[in-house]
Design a protein around this motif. Structure first.
Motif, PDB file in Angstrom:
ATOM      1  N   THR A  86      49.804  17.043  54.577  1.00 32.30           N
ATOM      2  CA  THR A  86      51.088  17.740  54.422  1.00 32.30           C
ATOM      3  C   THR A  86      52.104  17.197  55.422  1.00 32.30           C
ATOM      4  O   THR A  86      51.715  16.654  56.476  1.00 32.30           O
ATOM      5  N   ASP A  87      53.359  17.348  55.098  1.00 31.36           N
ATOM      6  CA  ASP A  87      54.402  17.002  56.073  1.00 31.36           C
ATOM      7  C   ASP A  87      54.591  18.122  57.080  1.00 31.36           C
ATOM      8  O   ASP A  87      54.838  17.891  58.262  1.00 31.36           O
ATOM      9  N   GLU A  88      54.466  19.357  56.590  1.00 31.76           N
ATOM     10  CA  GLU A  88      54.682  20.532  57.431  1.00 31.76           C
ATOM     11  C   GLU A  88      53.776  21.661  56.958  1.00 31.76           C
ATOM     12  O   GLU A  88      53.801  22.030  55.787  1.00 31.76           O
ATOM     13  N   PRO A  89      52.949  22.209  57.852  1.00 33.08           N
ATOM     14  CA  PRO A  89      52.066  23.297  57.413  1.00 33.08           C
ATOM     15  C   PRO A  89      52.834  24.571  57.085  1.00 33.08           C
ATOM     16  O   PRO A  89      53.885  24.853  57.679  1.00 33.08           O
ATOM     17  N   ILE A  90      52.330  25.315  56.120  1.00 28.40           N
ATOM     18  CA  ILE A  90      52.881  26.628  55.799  1.00 28.40           C
ATOM     19  C   ILE A  90      52.611  27.556  56.984  1.00 28.40           C
ATOM     20  O   ILE A  90      51.559  27.480  57.623  1.00 28.40           O
ATOM     21  N   GLU A  91      53.543  28.438  57.281  1.00 34.08           N
ATOM     22  CA  GLU A  91      53.384  29.346  58.411  1.00 34.08           C
ATOM     23  C   GLU A  91      52.097  30.158  58.272  1.00 34.08           C
ATOM     24  O   GLU A  91      51.824  30.735  57.216  1.00 34.08           O
ATOM     25  N   MET A 122      49.119  28.895  58.367  1.00 35.40           N
ATOM     26  CA  MET A 122      48.058  28.059  57.807  1.00 35.40           C
ATOM     27  C   MET A 122      47.911  26.777  58.609  1.00 35.40           C
ATOM     28  O   MET A 122      48.872  26.289  59.209  1.00 35.40           O
ATOM     29  N   THR A 123      46.706  26.215  58.599  1.00 34.31           N
ATOM     30  CA  THR A 123      46.503  24.883  59.162  1.00 34.31           C
ATOM     31  C   THR A 123      47.023  23.851  58.158  1.00 34.31           C
ATOM     32  O   THR A 123      47.359  24.179  57.015  1.00 34.31           O
ATOM     33  N   LYS A 124      47.066  22.605  58.571  1.00 35.23           N
ATOM     34  CA  LYS A 124      47.511  21.551  57.661  1.00 35.23           C
ATOM     35  C   LYS A 124      46.572  21.419  56.466  1.00 35.23           C
ATOM     36  O   LYS A 124      47.011  21.184  55.333  1.00 35.23           O
ATOM     37  N   TYR A 125      45.271  21.578  56.719  1.00 33.17           N
ATOM     38  CA  TYR A 125      44.333  21.450  55.596  1.00 33.17           C
ATOM     39  C   TYR A 125      44.444  22.646  54.651  1.00 33.17           C
ATOM     40  O   TYR A 125      44.378  22.481  53.423  1.00 33.17           O
ATOM     41  N   GLN A 126      44.595  23.829  55.192  1.00 32.25           N
ATOM     42  CA  GLN A 126      44.790  25.000  54.343  1.00 32.25           C
ATOM     43  C   GLN A 126      46.067  24.865  53.506  1.00 32.25           C
ATOM     44  O   GLN A 126      46.090  25.255  52.334  1.00 32.25           O
ATOM     45  N   THR A 127      47.098  24.283  54.093  1.00 30.26           N
ATOM     46  CA  THR A 127      48.340  24.017  53.362  1.00 30.26           C
ATOM     47  C   THR A 127      48.096  23.012  52.244  1.00 30.26           C
ATOM     48  O   THR A 127      48.604  23.168  51.117  1.00 30.26           O
ATOM     49  N   TYR A 128      47.314  21.982  52.530  1.00 30.99           N
ATOM     50  CA  TYR A 128      46.943  20.960  51.535  1.00 30.99           C
ATOM     51  C   TYR A 128      46.287  21.616  50.322  1.00 30.99           C
ATOM     52  O   TYR A 128      46.662  21.335  49.168  1.00 30.99           O
ATOM     53  N   GLU A 176      46.428  24.844  49.450  1.00 28.40           N
ATOM     54  CA  GLU A 176      47.361  25.784  48.837  1.00 28.40           C
ATOM     55  C   GLU A 176      48.347  25.072  47.915  1.00 28.40           C
ATOM     56  O   GLU A 176      48.558  25.487  46.767  1.00 28.40           O
ATOM     57  N   LEU A 177      48.943  23.993  48.395  1.00 32.63           N
ATOM     58  CA  LEU A 177      49.918  23.260  47.589  1.00 32.63           C
ATOM     59  C   LEU A 177      49.266  22.582  46.393  1.00 32.63           C
ATOM     60  O   LEU A 177      49.852  22.509  45.300  1.00 32.63           O
ATOM     61  N   PHE A 178      48.038  22.102  46.579  1.00 32.39           N
ATOM     62  CA  PHE A 178      47.328  21.470  45.463  1.00 32.39           C
ATOM     63  C   PHE A 178      47.077  22.468  44.331  1.00 32.39           C
ATOM     64  O   PHE A 178      47.337  22.171  43.154  1.00 32.39           O
ATOM     65  N   VAL A 179      46.576  23.647  44.691  1.00 29.13           N
ATOM     66  CA  VAL A 179      46.293  24.654  43.657  1.00 29.13           C
ATOM     67  C   VAL A 179      47.590  25.083  42.966  1.00 29.13           C
ATOM     68  O   VAL A 179      47.636  25.229  41.734  1.00 29.13           O
ATOM     69  N   GLN A 180      48.654  25.301  43.734  1.00 28.71           N
ATOM     70  CA  GLN A 180      49.915  25.752  43.152  1.00 28.71           C
ATOM     71  C   GLN A 180      50.527  24.716  42.208  1.00 28.71           C
ATOM     72  O   GLN A 180      51.032  25.073  41.133  1.00 28.71           O
ATOM     73  N   LYS A 181      50.464  23.435  42.595  1.00 30.40           N
ATOM     74  CA  LYS A 181      51.157  22.407  41.821  1.00 30.40           C
ATOM     75  C   LYS A 181      50.306  21.767  40.725  1.00 30.40           C
ATOM     76  O   LYS A 181      50.837  21.373  39.680  1.00 30.40           O
TER      77      LYS A 181
END
Length: 465
Positions: A193-198, A200-206, A208-213
């Motif tokens: 990720t470029d920037e983690p979601i508040e 969340m860690t960077k991997y958790q953001t990875y 999250e964004l994968f499932v959403q998109k």
């Protein structure tokens, strides 16, 4: 007349007393039956085991037999029979279109041996014509159950992959699993990720964004713990636990099943005749990797990798040496026997845990670092009718549920060769139970205590109620 009345009354009272005594005895017998403990005989367990149809855990492989080993259909059939013999029932297959009939032979061999196929579209998904050609060549086979759009995508690809997923569903239909095998949590930050979601860690953001998109049908990843330096094992296993915890939570949040790759090979290079790279896991280490994935609720696991690469194949995607279950020349390695033995043990449980959903963990004598690697909200002291778990050993117990029924995936977390450890499961009251293990249904009965004995890294599944 008076005397007759007294006699009738006496008879009626006697009859009522008899009925009362019989009724009381029946109630006592019923109560005794309900509360009684028992241990099933081997014959009873054999009958229950044979009558239980169960399900087969999908155990896959990456890198199946190569072209030089499948010159004829008979060659292909024999190679896929060898895969089945190892207890492997799913293969990731490259969508190679200029292949001299290799893909067609692969599909026919898989159909003959009742092996499922996941078609890997990494080489064609970005080329519209090649993409549709690959899907059209494969979608009508009864062996093909899904498509891996691309292996280990970076986060910047998610938008594109979401569009590919939509087109794939429209073209092939909704019956196929569509997903991407994801990076592990030790991947470089820039691919996550470029920037983690508040929060969340960077991997958790990875994730999250994968499932959403992308909206995958399964959340699948790889993480390989065994390097060439054994002193790193604990640190790498810690990362694997964190990875499994994050994937498990993302899957539960979006109601998506999860799966992962197991390390069944080593990769690296020979320098002056000496090996430099990762290592092959031994039997205990491979069993540990397998059960660690299953205790977190994985619904499928696969092996990286099956067919070895030595750098001589012009179609080899990654440079270096990869040594797995079968040599590049087609000979079995000791790793083949290790995987086959473990798969036999896993299949003996008839996939009884597959209908259960993971809910929590209980731990016994668990290292604090490993405990912290599991999400805090998943650790419990007791679970429903399970009052406590007791042992001198080290255990990780996955708590599962299926329509209100409790299941426990019990894993001996010891990672070195030692004697068996015994775990005592204490229930709030007598309950019916079954214990499934490497030998099938190994215990059955009714009690308020259940004891299981397991070798290091071994596991069993306990059904309660």
């Amino acid at each position: 007349m008076i005397r007759l009345c007294f006699r009738l009354k006496a008879v009626m009272i006697a009859v009522l007393l008899v009925f009362a005594c019989v009724s009381c005895t029946n109630r006592q017998n019923e109560e005794h039956t309900v509360d009684a403990t028992y241990e099933a005989s081997k014959e009873e367990m054999r009958k229950v085991y044979e009558e239980y149809e169960g399900k087969e855990l999908l155990i896959g492989l990456w890198e199946g037999p190569r072209k030089h080993a499948m010159k004829t259909q008979e060659d292909a059939d024999a190679r896929y029979a060898e895969i089945r013999e190892a207890g492997i029932n799913m293969v990731y297959v490259y969508a190679e279109l200029d292949d001299d009939g290799w893909l067609e032979k692969t599909i026919k061999a898989a159909e003959k041996n009742n092996i499922r196929l996941i078609i890997d579209l990494s080489a064609v998904y970005a080329n519209r014509d090649a993409f549709y050609e690959a899907v059209d060549k494969t979608k009508d086979s009864k062996a093909v159950i899904g498509y891996n759009i691309v292996d280990e995508p970076g986060h910047k690809l998610f938008g594109t992959l979401g569009n590919v997923r939509t087109k794939l569903k429209e073209h092939a239909g909704d019956d196929y699993l569509v997903f991407c095998n994801l990076f592990p949590n030790y991947a470089a930050d820039y691919v996550l990720t470029d920037e983690p979601i508040e929060g969340m860690t960077k991997y958790q953001t990875y994730l999250e964004l994968f499932v959403q998109k992308v909206k995958p049908d399964i959340l699948h990843f790889d993480n390989y713990p065994y390097t060439g330096d054994k002193s790193t094992d604990n640190a790498r296993i810690l990362k694997l636990i964190e990875n499994l915890s994050d994937v498990r939570n993302a899957g539960a949040k979006y109601n998506i099943p999860i799966g992962g790759f197991l390390q069944s090979c080593r990769w690296g290079n020979y320098q002056n005749g000496n090996w430099s790279g990762t290592r092959l896991p031994n039997e205990l280490e491979y069993r540990f990797d397998m059960n660690l994935h299953l205790v977190f609720g994985c619904k499928t696991v696969s092996n990286f990798l099956y067919w070895s690469r030595d750098g001589s194949d012009p179609g080899q995607r990654m440079p270096g040496h990869f040594e797995g279950l079968i040599t590049y020349q087609g000979e079995r390695t000791p790793m083949y026997d290790i995987v086959r033995k473990q798969n036999t043990a896993i299949h003996a449980m008839k996939g009884v845990y597959l209908d259960y959903d993971h809910k929590a963990f209980m731990v016994v004598n668990f290292d604090e670092a490993f405990k912290k690697a599991i999400s805090d909200n998943l650790i419990v002291e007791s679970y429903k009718e399970v009052s406590s778990v007791e042992s001198d050993g080290e255990f990780l117990i996955g708590c599962f549920e299926n329509d209100g029924k409790t299941g426990l995936y019990v894993m001996n977390f010891r990672k070195t060769e030692e004697d068996e450890s015994v775990l005592k499961i204490v229930l709030s009251q007598n309950k019916d139970y079954k214990v499934w293990g490497a030998e099938g249904l190994v215990q059955m009965g009714r009690n308020s205590e259940i004891s299981v004995s397991l070798l290091p890294s071994d596991a069993c599944f306990v059904e309660i109620g």
